[in-house]
Design a protein around this motif. Structure first.
Motif, PDB file in Angstrom:
ATOM      1  N   ARG A 122       0.855  -1.183   0.000  1.00 55.58           N
ATOM      2  CA  ARG A 122       0.000   0.000   0.000  1.00 55.58           C
ATOM      3  C   ARG A 122       0.894   1.238   0.000  1.00 55.58           C
ATOM      4  NH1 ARG A 122      -5.481   1.140  -0.393  1.00 55.58           N
ATOM      5  NH2 ARG A 122      -5.590  -1.032   0.178  1.00 55.58           N
ATOM      6  N   VAL A 124       0.415   5.385  -0.378  1.00 53.11           N
ATOM      7  CA  VAL A 124      -0.599   6.443  -0.394  1.00 53.11           C
ATOM      8  C   VAL A 124       0.098   7.797  -0.466  1.00 53.11           C
ATOM      9  CG1 VAL A 124      -2.248   5.039   0.906  1.00 53.11           C
ATOM     10  CG2 VAL A 124      -0.702   6.553   2.129  1.00 53.11           C
ATOM     11  N   LEU A 129      -1.032   7.302   6.039  1.00 53.01           N
ATOM     12  CA  LEU A 129      -1.315   6.178   6.933  1.00 53.01           C
ATOM     13  C   LEU A 129      -0.966   6.567   8.364  1.00 53.01           C
ATOM     14  CD1 LEU A 129       0.378   3.295   4.893  1.00 53.01           C
ATOM     15  CD2 LEU A 129      -2.066   3.739   5.071  1.00 53.01           C
ATOM     16  N   ARG A 147      -5.542   3.229   7.553  1.00 55.03           N
ATOM     17  CA  ARG A 147      -5.863   4.240   6.543  1.00 55.03           C
ATOM     18  C   ARG A 147      -7.219   4.818   6.927  1.00 55.03           C
ATOM     19  NH1 ARG A 147      -4.505   7.819   2.703  1.00 55.03           N
ATOM     20  NH2 ARG A 147      -5.608   7.560   0.745  1.00 55.03           N
ATOM     21  N   ALA A 153      -5.118  10.905   8.722  1.00 59.93           N
ATOM     22  CA  ALA A 153      -4.144  10.094   9.447  1.00 59.93           C
ATOM     23  C   ALA A 153      -3.558  10.899  10.604  1.00 59.93           C
ATOM     24  CB  ALA A 153      -3.046   9.620   8.497  1.00 59.93           C
TER      25      ALA A 153
END
Length: 174
Positions: A122, A124, A129, A147, A153
């Motif tokens: 993952r 992002v 996160l 997430r 976050a």
């Protein structure tokens, strides 16, 4: 080579890859069998200070975001509700994963909380996160990645940070 021959080769390769994947996961499960998720409820008297929904990404070895741990209840991605609670001995984080019993991490087991960009497969946006570093047993620190969907976050990290005692440091000293 005929079409049928090519098809048989492709099916054989797919079966070999599938068998290798199953073998690798079983090996990883055996390796991590000594680690257990902290199943439990919030203590009596704990007051919910934040509840944020989102996606649970993974739990990994500390500072190794590409090394997934195969811990029962924490081995696969899932929808999640993260509940931060305060109130004396009730300080901690409850993690409600779809189809799993509630997990409870007492504040004294939380090493640090911050933000991350990468975990397992993952990737992002920068700092998208939340990374919760915690003691799964008396000496093993793991990182769990979330997430958030109903907040940022940063908001989740800040909510958890409110229950981390000042004597706890990101290096793991408590």
């Amino acid at each position: 080579m005929t079409r049928e021959g090519a098809l048989l080769v492709m099916v054989a390769v797919a079966l070999v890859l599938l068998a290798l994947g199953v073998w690798a996961w079983r090996r990883r499960t055996r390796r991590d069998s000594g680690l257990t998720a902290p199943v439990g409820e919030l203590p009596a008297g704990a007051v919910q200070t934040a509840a944020i929904s989102g996606l649970y990404v993974a739990t990994t070895r500390h500072d190794e975001p590409l090394e997934r741990l195969a811990i029962r209840g924490l081995g696969f991605r899932s929808r999640v509700d993260v509940i931060v609670a305060a109130g004396g001995a009730g300080d901690g984080v409850a993690i409600d994963l779809t189809g799993q019993p509630r997990l409870y991490i007492p504040a004294e087991r939380i090493v640090s909380v911050d933000q991350a960009t990468v975990a397992i497969d993952r990737v992002v946006e920068k700092q998208g996160l939340t990374r919760l570093s915690w003691l799964i047993d008396d000496e093993t620190i793991v990182d769990s990645y979330f997430r958030p969907q109903t907040a940022s976050a940063r908001a989740l990290a800040d909510a958890i940070q409110t229950i981390v005692t000042p004597t706890q440091t990101p290096g793991g000293d408590a």
